[in-house]
Design a protein around this motif. Structure first.
Motif, PDB file in Angstrom:
ATOM      1  N   ARG A  29       0.822  -1.197   0.000  1.00 31.06           N
ATOM      2  CA  ARG A  29       0.000   0.000   0.000  1.00 31.06           C
ATOM      3  C   ARG A  29       0.859   1.250   0.000  1.00 31.06           C
ATOM      4  O   ARG A  29       1.995   1.237   0.448  1.00 31.06           O
ATOM      5  CB  ARG A  29      -0.944  -0.002   1.204  1.00 31.06           C
ATOM      6  N   GLN A  30       0.258   2.297  -0.522  1.00 32.41           N
ATOM      7  CA  GLN A  30       0.957   3.574  -0.561  1.00 32.41           C
ATOM      8  C   GLN A  30       1.250   4.029   0.871  1.00 32.41           C
ATOM      9  O   GLN A  30       0.415   3.878   1.755  1.00 32.41           O
ATOM     10  CB  GLN A  30       0.075   4.616  -1.260  1.00 32.41           C
ATOM     11  N   PRO A  31       2.428   4.552   1.130  1.00 28.41           N
ATOM     12  CA  PRO A  31       2.741   5.024   2.477  1.00 28.41           C
ATOM     13  C   PRO A  31       1.721   6.040   2.964  1.00 28.41           C
ATOM     14  O   PRO A  31       1.138   6.783   2.187  1.00 28.41           O
ATOM     15  CB  PRO A  31       4.130   5.666   2.316  1.00 28.41           C
ATOM     16  N   SER A  32       1.488   6.059   4.268  1.00 26.39           N
ATOM     17  CA  SER A  32       0.522   6.996   4.830  1.00 26.39           C
ATOM     18  C   SER A  32       0.963   8.427   4.539  1.00 26.39           C
ATOM     19  O   SER A  32       2.140   8.731   4.416  1.00 26.39           O
ATOM     20  CB  SER A  32       0.416   6.784   6.341  1.00 26.39           C
ATOM     21  N   GLY A  33      -0.024   9.288   4.429  1.00 24.85           N
ATOM     22  CA  GLY A  33       0.283  10.685   4.140  1.00 24.85           C
ATOM     23  C   GLY A  33       0.102  11.008   2.669  1.00 24.85           C
ATOM     24  O   GLY A  33      -0.030  12.158   2.297  1.00 24.85           O
ATOM     25  N   ASN A  34       0.077   9.968   1.806  1.00 27.39           N
ATOM     26  CA  ASN A  34      -0.165  10.214   0.388  1.00 27.39           C
ATOM     27  C   ASN A  34      -1.664  10.369   0.177  1.00 27.39           C
ATOM     28  O   ASN A  34      -2.461   9.623   0.720  1.00 27.39           O
ATOM     29  CB  ASN A  34       0.368   9.031  -0.438  1.00 27.39           C
ATOM     30  N   ASN A  35      -2.076  11.322  -0.637  1.00 30.82           N
ATOM     31  CA  ASN A  35      -3.490  11.608  -0.774  1.00 30.82           C
ATOM     32  C   ASN A  35      -4.085  11.038  -2.056  1.00 30.82           C
ATOM     33  O   ASN A  35      -5.069  11.554  -2.561  1.00 30.82           O
ATOM     34  CB  ASN A  35      -3.725  13.122  -0.713  1.00 30.82           C
ATOM     35  N   THR A  36      -3.490   9.982  -2.607  1.00 24.81           N
ATOM     36  CA  THR A  36      -4.013   9.402  -3.844  1.00 24.81           C
ATOM     37  C   THR A  36      -5.224   8.524  -3.591  1.00 24.81           C
ATOM     38  O   THR A  36      -5.826   8.034  -4.520  1.00 24.81           O
ATOM     39  CB  THR A  36      -2.937   8.551  -4.546  1.00 24.81           C
ATOM     40  N   GLY A  37      -5.621   8.309  -2.345  1.00 22.81           N
ATOM     41  CA  GLY A  37      -6.774   7.475  -2.056  1.00 22.81           C
ATOM     42  C   GLY A  37      -6.358   6.052  -1.793  1.00 22.81           C
ATOM     43  O   GLY A  37      -5.185   5.741  -1.601  1.00 22.81           O
ATOM     44  N   GLY A  38      -7.348   5.156  -1.769  1.00 20.89           N
ATOM     45  CA  GLY A  38      -7.086   3.765  -1.472  1.00 20.89           C
ATOM     46  C   GLY A  38      -6.549   3.009  -2.667  1.00 20.89           C
ATOM     47  O   GLY A  38      -6.235   3.572  -3.705  1.00 20.89           O
ATOM     48  N   ARG A  39      -6.492   1.703  -2.501  1.00 22.08           N
ATOM     49  CA  ARG A  39      -5.990   0.835  -3.561  1.00 22.08           C
ATOM     50  C   ARG A  39      -7.133   0.403  -4.472  1.00 22.08           C
ATOM     51  O   ARG A  39      -8.265   0.248  -4.033  1.00 22.08           O
ATOM     52  CB  ARG A  39      -5.320  -0.397  -2.945  1.00 22.08           C
ATOM     53  N   THR A  40      -6.845   0.221  -5.747  1.00 18.68           N
ATOM     54  CA  THR A  40      -7.821  -0.265  -6.717  1.00 18.68           C
ATOM     55  C   THR A  40      -7.549  -1.728  -7.002  1.00 18.68           C
ATOM     56  O   THR A  40      -6.441  -2.097  -7.390  1.00 18.68           O
ATOM     57  CB  THR A  40      -7.748   0.549  -8.027  1.00 18.68           C
ATOM     58  N   HIS A  41      -8.568  -2.574  -6.834  1.00 19.00           N
ATOM     59  CA  HIS A  41      -8.478  -4.003  -7.098  1.00 19.00           C
ATOM     60  C   HIS A  41      -9.294  -4.279  -8.361  1.00 19.00           C
ATOM     61  O   HIS A  41     -10.521  -4.130  -8.356  1.00 19.00           O
ATOM     62  CB  HIS A  41      -9.060  -4.826  -5.950  1.00 19.00           C
ATOM     63  N   LEU A  42      -8.635  -4.652  -9.437  1.00 20.08           N
ATOM     64  CA  LEU A  42      -9.317  -4.879 -10.717  1.00 20.08           C
ATOM     65  C   LEU A  42      -9.303  -6.354 -11.082  1.00 20.08           C
ATOM     66  O   LEU A  42      -8.266  -7.015 -10.971  1.00 20.08           O
ATOM     67  CB  LEU A  42      -8.628  -4.076 -11.827  1.00 20.08           C
ATOM     68  N   LEU A  43     -10.454  -6.864 -11.522  1.00 18.77           N
ATOM     69  CA  LEU A  43     -10.521  -8.210 -12.085  1.00 18.77           C
ATOM     70  C   LEU A  43     -11.306  -8.145 -13.387  1.00 18.77           C
ATOM     71  O   LEU A  43     -12.461  -7.716 -13.409  1.00 18.77           O
ATOM     72  CB  LEU A  43     -11.205  -9.184 -11.124  1.00 18.77           C
ATOM     73  N   ILE A  44     -10.654  -8.551 -14.486  1.00 22.96           N
ATOM     74  CA  ILE A  44     -11.334  -8.690 -15.777  1.00 22.96           C
ATOM     75  C   ILE A  44     -11.452 -10.179 -16.052  1.00 22.96           C
ATOM     76  O   ILE A  44     -10.448 -10.898 -16.055  1.00 22.96           O
ATOM     77  CB  ILE A  44     -10.552  -8.001 -16.910  1.00 22.96           C
ATOM     78  N   LEU A  45     -12.668 -10.648 -16.274  1.00 20.70           N
ATOM     79  CA  LEU A  45     -12.913 -12.074 -16.454  1.00 20.70           C
ATOM     80  C   LEU A  45     -13.649 -12.322 -17.761  1.00 20.70           C
ATOM     81  O   LEU A  45     -14.787 -11.885 -17.940  1.00 20.70           O
ATOM     82  CB  LEU A  45     -13.714 -12.623 -15.269  1.00 20.70           C
ATOM     83  N   ASN A  46     -12.987 -13.007 -18.673  1.00 18.99           N
ATOM     84  CA  ASN A  46     -13.585 -13.408 -19.940  1.00 18.99           C
ATOM     85  C   ASN A  46     -14.166 -14.797 -19.773  1.00 18.99           C
ATOM     86  O   ASN A  46     -13.433 -15.779 -19.689  1.00 18.99           O
ATOM     87  CB  ASN A  46     -12.524 -13.382 -21.053  1.00 18.99           C
ATOM     88  N   GLY A  47     -15.499 -14.873 -19.723  1.00 24.78           N
ATOM     89  CA  GLY A  47     -16.158 -16.162 -19.546  1.00 24.78           C
ATOM     90  C   GLY A  47     -16.197 -17.003 -20.793  1.00 24.78           C
ATOM     91  O   GLY A  47     -16.549 -18.181 -20.739  1.00 24.78           O
ATOM     92  N   GLY A  48     -15.819 -16.432 -21.932  1.00 25.52           N
ATOM     93  CA  GLY A  48     -15.740 -17.192 -23.176  1.00 25.52           C
ATOM     94  C   GLY A  48     -17.081 -17.366 -23.868  1.00 25.52           C
ATOM     95  O   GLY A  48     -18.135 -17.007 -23.355  1.00 25.52           O
ATOM     96  N   GLY A  49     -17.014 -17.896 -25.084  1.00 24.52           N
ATOM     97  CA  GLY A  49     -18.229 -18.217 -25.815  1.00 24.52           C
ATOM     98  C   GLY A  49     -18.454 -17.411 -27.078  1.00 24.52           C
ATOM     99  O   GLY A  49     -19.360 -17.709 -27.846  1.00 24.52           O
ATOM    100  N   TYR A  76      -6.206 -10.551 -14.753  1.00 23.99           N
ATOM    101  CA  TYR A  76      -6.858 -10.709 -16.041  1.00 23.99           C
ATOM    102  C   TYR A  76      -6.977 -12.199 -16.344  1.00 23.99           C
ATOM    103  O   TYR A  76      -5.975 -12.871 -16.592  1.00 23.99           O
ATOM    104  CB  TYR A  76      -6.054  -9.989 -17.128  1.00 23.99           C
ATOM    105  N   TRP A  77      -8.203 -12.716 -16.338  1.00 23.72           N
ATOM    106  CA  TRP A  77      -8.446 -14.140 -16.517  1.00 23.72           C
ATOM    107  C   TRP A  77      -9.296 -14.376 -17.757  1.00 23.72           C
ATOM    108  O   TRP A  77     -10.273 -13.673 -17.994  1.00 23.72           O
ATOM    109  CB  TRP A  77      -9.208 -14.715 -15.326  1.00 23.72           C
ATOM    110  N   THR A  78      -8.934 -15.373 -18.537  1.00 26.48           N
ATOM    111  CA  THR A  78      -9.731 -15.738 -19.701  1.00 26.48           C
ATOM    112  C   THR A  78      -9.948 -17.241 -19.749  1.00 26.48           C
ATOM    113  O   THR A  78      -9.008 -18.017 -19.573  1.00 26.48           O
ATOM    114  CB  THR A  78      -9.082 -15.259 -21.013  1.00 26.48           C
ATOM    115  N   THR A  79     -11.189 -17.649 -19.966  1.00 28.26           N
ATOM    116  CA  THR A  79     -11.506 -19.068 -20.097  1.00 28.26           C
ATOM    117  C   THR A  79     -11.376 -19.529 -21.542  1.00 28.26           C
ATOM    118  O   THR A  79     -11.551 -20.707 -21.828  1.00 28.26           O
ATOM    119  CB  THR A  79     -12.934 -19.364 -19.606  1.00 28.26           C
TER     120      THR A  79
END
Length: 339
Positions: A29-49, A76-79
């Motif tokens: 995590r970003q050191p305290s005192g930085n004002n960029t906000g929290g962490r972003t957790h991204l999941l891209i899921l290609n279910g296929g088809g 980034y996950w792809t089926t």
């Protein structure tokens, strides 16, 4: 089945598997005192088809990987395996999004012996039977207050699903027409039901911004259910009716969905419009893209729910620590002529 991005049932998905049918690394995590906000957790899921999903998937992967940030973790996950796609289509040497190449065969397949090098990539091939269980596990970790990879108040979670929508068909006594009820979307060999996702998101701590984007047909069921549940700090952007791919290319391939084409076009504005890009602009861009199909019967309109103001800035809502992404180049006539 036509070329819409919809699946009536998991059995039909399995029946047509392989056929062409009518998108969180643990980080400090970003050191305290930085004002960029929290962490972003991204999941891209290609279910296929659908072949369009691969173009969508790799366009989004390239987009998010352009400018990684200290507080940004993407998975980034792809089926659907692109090297298997290349093996099925001998003359195809790349995967395109619009007129742009987003993955070349040489990047994942050794030209000398044809072996796969996909394990060296920043994306992961997910066996279709494992997709739902892996997704469930990912969300459990994010909601586990004892897990080091958990999402904390002030963080944001982005879930992007590239998959077929699923409807339950029931007979009506005395009526010749069955009733089709949207229930969720297809992840590999399994179904993610809207009610289950609502319950999973409810377990996350308060003050975690959740963003769900789905191009699946009738995935408006997700935005409707989450809105009915009264969840706060949510932005859900889905397809109200059927979703459609772009027209086939001169090489007779689908390249992308119209929904994701509009999404990428809008998100590209983060590099030039970090102040003015709001939720309404994103929805307008997606709507414009989905209604660009020349066949009037194949137009669609996205559906959204948000518990923040409509003018809330996307750069703050989605990408608190990773703005200034470059825009993916636009299509050109020259590229199309050279395909």
């Amino acid at each position: 089945m036509d070329d819409s991005l919809i699946s009536q049932s998991s059995s039909r998905h399995q029946k047509h598997q392989g056929q062409r049918k009518s998108l969180d690394a643990q980080l400090p995590r970003q050191p305290s005192g930085n004002n960029t906000g929290g962490r972003t957790h991204l999941l891209i899921l290609n279910g296929g088809g659908h072949t369009a999903f691969l173009g969508d998937f790799f366009a989004l992967v390239r987009f998010f990987e352009q400018r990684p940030s200290f507080n940004f973790g993407g998975e980034y996950w792809t089926t659907e395996s692109p090297d298997e796609c290349f093996a099925r289509n001998k003359g195809v040497v790349d995967i395109k999004f619009g007129g742009d190449t987003v993955l070349e065969k040489s990047e994942i397949v050794d030209p000398k012996d044809g072996t796969s090098t996909r394990n060296t990539q920043n994306w992961v091939y997910l066996p279709p039977p494992d997709a739902l269980a892996r997704f469930d596990a990912w969300l459990r970790i994010k909601s586990d207050t004892n897990a080091s990879e958990r999402a904390m108040p002030g963080d944001s979670i982005i879930l992007i699903f590239l998959a077929h929508g699923v409807q339950r068909t029931t007979s009506v006594p005395g009526s010749p027409d069955p009733v089709h009820t949207p229930i969720g979307l297809q992840l590999g060999h399994n179904i993610l039901e809207a009610e289950k996702l609502v319950a999973q998101l409810r377990r996350l701590e308060k003050d975690i911004q959740i963003n769900v984007i789905s191009l699946s047909c009738y995935s408006g069921v997700f935005s409707s259910r989450i809105a009915a549940d009264g969840q706060t700090d949510r932005w859900i952007l889905t397809e109200r009716e059927k979703a459609w791919p772009a027209l086939r290319s001169p090489s007779n391939r689908y390249r992308n969905s119209l929904f994701v084409a509009g999404l990428v076009r809008s998100l590209g504005g983060l590099s030039t419009l970090p102040i003015s890009l709001g939720l309404k602009m994103v929805k307008d861009d997606v709507t414009k893209a989905t209604q660009s199909h020349p066949d009037p019967s194949r137009l669609s309109t996205p559906q959204s729910y948000h518990s923040v103001h409509g003018n809330y800035k996307v750069a703050s809502l989605l990408f608190r620590a990773c703005a200034d992404f470059p825009i993916i180049p636009q299509n050109t006539a020259a590229r199309r002529r050279n395909e």
